[in-house]
Design an enzyme around this catalytic site. Structure first.
Site, mmCIF file in Angstrom:
data_model
loop_
_atom_site.group_PDB
_atom_site.id
_atom_site.type_symbol
_atom_site.label_atom_id
_atom_site.label_comp_id
_atom_site.label_asym_id
_atom_site.label_seq_id
_atom_site.Cartn_x
_atom_site.Cartn_y
_atom_site.Cartn_z
ATOM 1 C CE LYS A 114 -4.021 -2.101 2.155
ATOM 2 N NZ LYS A 114 -5.136 -2.082 3.305
ATOM 3 C CE1 TYR A 119 -9.487 -2.644 0.557
ATOM 4 C CE2 TYR A 119 -8.501 -0.525 -0.624
ATOM 5 C CZ TYR A 119 -8.159 -1.947 0.132
ATOM 6 O OH TYR A 119 -7.159 -2.345 0.398
ATOM 7 C CG PHE A 163 -13.048 2.174 7.270
ATOM 8 C CD1 PHE A 163 -12.741 1.415 6.160
ATOM 9 C CD2 PHE A 163 -13.729 1.076 8.333
ATOM 10 C CE1 PHE A 163 -12.884 0.042 6.035
ATOM 11 C CE2 PHE A 163 -13.940 0.006 8.358
ATOM 12 C CZ PHE A 163 -13.505 -0.560 6.925
ATOM 13 N NE ARG A 192 -7.493 -12.927 4.777
ATOM 14 C CZ ARG A 192 -7.941 -11.508 4.898
ATOM 15 N NH1 ARG A 192 -7.457 -11.013 3.748
ATOM 16 N NH2 ARG A 192 -8.757 -11.080 5.805
ATOM 17 C CB THR A 214 -7.093 -5.543 10.015
ATOM 18 O OG1 THR A 214 -7.810 -6.434 9.376
ATOM 19 C CG2 THR A 214 -7.324 -4.121 9.050
ATOM 20 N NE ARG A 216 -2.520 -5.740 6.794
ATOM 21 C CZ ARG A 216 -3.822 -6.454 6.583
ATOM 22 N NH1 ARG A 216 -4.184 -7.396 7.364
ATOM 23 N NH2 ARG A 216 -4.252 -5.978 5.464
ATOM 24 C CG ASN A 273 -3.704 -2.405 6.665
ATOM 25 O OD1 ASN A 273 -3.598 -2.003 5.580
ATOM 26 N ND2 ASN A 273 -4.539 -3.223 6.959
ATOM 27 C CG HIS A 304 -5.569 -5.911 -0.182
ATOM 28 N ND1 HIS A 304 -6.727 -5.980 0.567
ATOM 29 C CD2 HIS A 304 -5.869 -6.884 -1.170
ATOM 30 C CE1 HIS A 304 -7.641 -6.772 -0.057
ATOM 31 N NE2 HIS A 304 -7.153 -7.105 -1.167
ATOM 32 C CD GLU A 341 -9.144 -8.497 -3.889
ATOM 33 O OE1 GLU A 341 -7.797 -8.880 -3.520
ATOM 34 O OE2 GLU A 341 -9.995 -8.200 -3.292
HETATM 35 P P1 CMP Z 1 -7.549 -4.399 3.802
HETATM 36 O O1 CMP Z 1 -6.869 -5.753 4.000
HETATM 37 O O2 CMP Z 1 -6.918 -3.656 2.401
HETATM 38 O O3 CMP Z 1 -9.129 -4.384 3.616
HETATM 39 C C1 CMP Z 1 -9.895 -3.246 4.239
HETATM 40 C C2 CMP Z 1 -9.043 -1.929 4.483
HETATM 41 O O4 CMP Z 1 -9.533 -1.091 5.016
HETATM 42 C C3 CMP Z 1 -8.133 -2.637 5.481
HETATM 43 O O5 CMP Z 1 -6.948 -3.294 4.733
HETATM 44 C C4 CMP Z 1 -7.601 -1.366 6.223
HETATM 45 O O6 CMP Z 1 -6.773 -0.689 5.318
HETATM 46 C C5 CMP Z 1 -8.843 -0.708 6.232
HETATM 47 N N1 CMP Z 1 -9.677 -0.704 7.481
HETATM 48 C C6 CMP Z 1 -10.462 -1.811 7.874
HETATM 49 N N2 CMP Z 1 -10.861 -1.525 8.996
HETATM 50 C C7 CMP Z 1 -10.491 -0.100 9.427
HETATM 51 C C8 CMP Z 1 -10.732 0.617 10.457
HETATM 52 N N3 CMP Z 1 -11.586 0.412 11.478
HETATM 53 N N4 CMP Z 1 -10.485 1.791 10.303
HETATM 54 C C9 CMP Z 1 -9.672 2.425 9.335
HETATM 55 N N5 CMP Z 1 -9.285 1.756 8.156
HETATM 56 C C10 CMP Z 1 -9.729 0.329 8.308
#
Ligand code: CMP
Length: 139
Positions: A9, A49, A57, A85, A91, A102, A112, A115, A126
Site C-alpha cells: 500500500k 473496496y 472508514f 493472510r 488488519t 503488518r 496497514n 492488502h 483482484e
Molecule cells: P485491507 O485488508 O486492504 O481491507 C480493507 C482495508 O480497510 C483494510 O485493509 C484497512 O486498510 C482498512 N480498514 C479496515 N478497518 C478499518 C478501520 N476500522 N478503520 C480504518 N481503516 C480500516
C-alpha cells in the site's frame, strides 16, 4: 499451487519498505508471478473496496489508497490465500502476531502496509483487476 493478490500500500511504498516486504514474502515461500507499480484513481480505489462502501472508514480508505503509488503483486504458493493472510497478520498491526508483515511494517489499522485477497474467488477477481490475462500467466 495457487495464486493470490497482494497490494503493497501507499504508506509502505512511500516509506521505502517495498523491497523489505517483497523479500519477507519470498522468504516466507511465495513466488512473485507478476508485479507492477500504479497509482489508483478515486474511481479505481472506490471500485476495489466497494464491499466497504457503507463503512465509516470508506472515504478515508479511498483517500489513503489514492495518496501515492502502490505495488500490486501476484503471489504463488501452496494454499496461497490462507498462507498470505497468515503471513501478513491481523488488519490492525497492534493485534498482528510478532513477525508478521503488518506487525513489522504497518503504521495503523488503515495505513496497514499490505492488502491480501480473502478468498480464492476474490483473489481471481483482484488479480484480474490489476493484471491482463497475459501478465497473469507469465510473460
Ligand atoms: P485491507 O485488508 O486492504 O481491507 C480493507 C482495508 O480497510 C483494510 O485493509 C484497512 O486498510 C482498512 N480498514 C479496515 N478497518 C478499518 C478501520 N476500522 N478503520 C480504518 N481503516 C480500516
Amino acid at each position: 499451487m495457487s495464486q493470490t493478490l497482494a497490494i503493497i500500500k501507499p504508506d509502505a511504498v512511500a516509506a521505502g519498505k517495498c523491497g523489505r516486504i517483497l523479500a519477507h514474502l519470498e522468504a516466507a515461500g511465495f513466488t512473485v508471478r507478476a508485479l507492477r507499480m500504479t497509482r489508483l484513481s478515486p474511481e479505481q480505489a472506490g471500485a476495489f473496496y466497494a464491499v466497504h462502501r457503507d463503512r465509516p472508514f470508506y472515504g478515508s480508505l479511498v483517500a489513503f489508497m489514492t495518496s501515492g503509488p502502490c505495488v500490486p503483486v501476484i503471489l504463488e504458493a501452496d494454499d496461497a490465500v490462507t498462507k498470505l493472510r497468515r503471513t501478513i497478520g491481523a488488519t490492525d498491526p497492534a493485534e498482528a502476531e510478532e513477525g508478521t508483515v503488518r506487525r513489522l511494517y504497518a503504521e495503523s489499522k488503515e495505513r496497514n502496509a499490505i492488502h491480501a485477497s480473502d478468498s480464492d474467488e476474490n483473489a481471481a477477481a483482484e488479480r484480474a483487476f490489476f493484471f491482463s490475462t497475459q501478465e497473469q500467466i507469465g510473460l
